[in-house]
Design an enzyme around this catalytic site. Structure first.
Site, PDB file in Angstrom:
ATOM      1  N   PRO A   2     -24.127   8.126  12.886  1.00 21.90           N
ATOM      2  CA  PRO A   2     -24.549   8.907  11.731  1.00 21.90           C
ATOM      3  C   PRO A   2     -25.289   8.093  10.682  1.00 21.90           C
ATOM      4  O   PRO A   2     -24.950   6.946  10.422  1.00 21.90           O
ATOM      5  CB  PRO A   2     -23.228   9.424  11.162  1.00 21.90           C
ATOM      6  CG  PRO A   2     -22.217   8.441  11.585  1.00 21.90           C
ATOM      7  CD  PRO A   2     -22.670   7.903  12.892  1.00 21.90           C
ATOM      8  N   GLU A   3     -26.303   8.705  10.108  1.00 22.00           N
ATOM      9  CA  GLU A   3     -26.976   8.151   8.938  1.00 22.00           C
ATOM     10  C   GLU A   3     -26.515   8.958   7.719  1.00 22.00           C
ATOM     11  O   GLU A   3     -25.650   9.823   7.846  1.00 22.00           O
ATOM     12  CB  GLU A   3     -28.495   8.221   9.128  1.00 22.00           C
ATOM     13  CG  GLU A   3     -28.966   7.479  10.377  1.00 22.00           C
ATOM     14  CD  GLU A   3     -30.476   7.512  10.571  1.00 22.00           C
ATOM     15  OE1 GLU A   3     -31.203   7.473   9.572  1.00 22.00           O
ATOM     16  OE2 GLU A   3     -30.920   7.582  11.731  1.00 22.00           O
ATOM     17  N   LYS A 165     -42.093  -9.550   0.073  1.00 24.37           N
ATOM     18  CA  LYS A 165     -41.453  -9.372   1.382  1.00 24.37           C
ATOM     19  C   LYS A 165     -42.495  -9.458   2.495  1.00 24.37           C
ATOM     20  O   LYS A 165     -43.450  -8.692   2.521  1.00 24.37           O
ATOM     21  CB  LYS A 165     -40.773  -7.994   1.462  1.00 24.37           C
ATOM     22  CG  LYS A 165     -39.650  -7.804   0.468  1.00 24.37           C
ATOM     23  CD  LYS A 165     -38.380  -8.452   0.963  1.00 24.37           C
ATOM     24  CE  LYS A 165     -37.240  -8.165  -0.016  1.00 24.37           C
ATOM     25  NZ  LYS A 165     -36.125  -9.086   0.171  1.00 24.37           N
ATOM     26  N   ARG A 276     -35.026  -2.152  17.754  1.00 26.48           N
ATOM     27  CA  ARG A 276     -34.744  -0.727  17.670  1.00 26.48           C
ATOM     28  C   ARG A 276     -35.984   0.082  18.023  1.00 26.48           C
ATOM     29  O   ARG A 276     -37.094  -0.271  17.610  1.00 26.48           O
ATOM     30  CB  ARG A 276     -34.289  -0.316  16.262  1.00 26.48           C
ATOM     31  CG  ARG A 276     -33.294  -1.236  15.589  1.00 26.48           C
ATOM     32  CD  ARG A 276     -31.966  -1.315  16.303  1.00 26.48           C
ATOM     33  NE  ARG A 276     -31.335  -0.030  16.439  1.00 26.48           N
ATOM     34  CZ  ARG A 276     -30.603   0.557  15.501  1.00 26.48           C
ATOM     35  NH1 ARG A 276     -30.425  -0.020  14.335  1.00 26.48           N
ATOM     36  NH2 ARG A 276     -30.038   1.720  15.712  1.00 26.48           N
TER      37      ARG A 276
END
Length: 286
Positions: A2-3, A165, A276
């Site tokens: 679950p997110e 980043k 992913r």
DNA sequence: CCGTTAACCTGAGAGC
DNA sequence: TGCTCTCAGGTTAACG
């Protein structure tokens, strides 16, 4: 699995089912989850009245008296099942659902009122954490600020944080210490709405694109909650029915299918980013 | 400090 | 049927 949206649905189900009830007893069959259950887990929870249940990012928080709390994280495969004492009523009420009551991997039973709440988790990536004060609770979640739906996740935050980043934006969105609550599905969805290639370096994201990330993070997550979450395997709500947001995926699990953006003739690609699966349209996501 | 990779686990489903 | 292989919605220790 679950997110944020799915955890929110679980929370809503729990509120309806267990809020105001007392935990009469806790039985642990396997304490070796993602992290080992703390010593005295059962004792801490026994006879506690559940005052409320809330959610922060992907965590469920049980609130007890005297500022005690218990955090629950479902990991990839954690599910909760409500089982009435008369065995015939066993199967229907599950937060995640399996066709019958799972026989394996029931690790914890919470005896509440006239039913028991069972924590089942085949992969054991989920975990629990006991919290003994409000201060401890605050400190625990400090690294997870801001949450994706918090006001703190805004254009100023991104503008300030993205410029140094070097990693790609997709990995950044699922980094819980950058923004919490977004996982692998919703990261792909948000970036498609935002017309941003998931491989794009964070520092190359333009101001207008940042605005889109904020806007569509809110849009996608809130819409997913409204639709009852995404059920791509076995996620179910309290009533045992599916969420519906998986029907609205623009890119996730849509490899080789047509891009759904109007006037875009692209085809959805699948790539691996940071181990992913990641889905995007290489025509409209730049 | 930063970013990337592998590891933690089991089961479902695809392909042969 | 049955075997082998890949993949899964998450997190984090270890590495360069």
């Amino acid at each position: 699995m679950p997110e944020l949206p799915e955890v929110e649905i679980v929370k809503q189900s729990l509120i309806k089912k267990v809020r105001g009830h007392k935990i009469n007893e806790v039985r642990v069959f396997n304490k070796n989850l993602r992290f080992k259950l703390q010593n005295g887990f059962e004792k801490f929870l026994k006879n506690q009245k559940i005052l409320n249940i809330s959610r922060k990012s992907k965590y469920i928080i049980f609130h007890f008296q005297k500022e005690k709390f218990c955090l629950m994280h479902l990991g990839m495969s954690g599910t909760l099942h409500v089982i009435n004492k008369k065995k015939k009523l066993f199967t229907n009420l599950s937060f995640y659902h399996s066709k019958s009551l799972p026989k394996k991997h029931n690790h914890i039973e919470f005896y509440i009122s006239n039913f028991k709440l069972v924590y089942n988790d085949p992969r054991r990536f989920g975990f629990f954490r006991l919290i003994k004060s409000k201060k401890e609770l605050r400190n625990y979640f400090k690294p997870y600020e801001p949450e994706a739906l918090d006001k703190g996740f805004n254009i100023n935050y991104l503008n300030q944080k993205l410029k140094n980043k070097t990693k790609n934006i997709k990995n950044l969105l699922i980094d819980q210490y950058f923004v919490s609550g977004i996982g692998n599905i919703y990261a792909s969805e948000i970036l498609h709405y935002s017309k941003i290639n998931p491989n794009k370096k964070a520092l190359k994201i333009k101001f207008k694109e940042m605005k889109n990330i904020v806007k569509f993070t809110n849009f996608v997550l809130k819409k997913a909650i409204k639709k009852g979450g995404s059920s791509i395997r076995n996620f179910k709500n309290l009533k045992g029915t599916d969420g519906n947001f998986q029907k609205e995926f623009k890119v996730y699990n849509r490899e080789k299918q047509k891009c759904l953006r109007e006037k875009c003739n692209g085809v959805i690609k699948k790539v691996i980013i940071g181990n992913r699966s990641t889905f995007y349209c290489n025509i409209c996501q730049k």
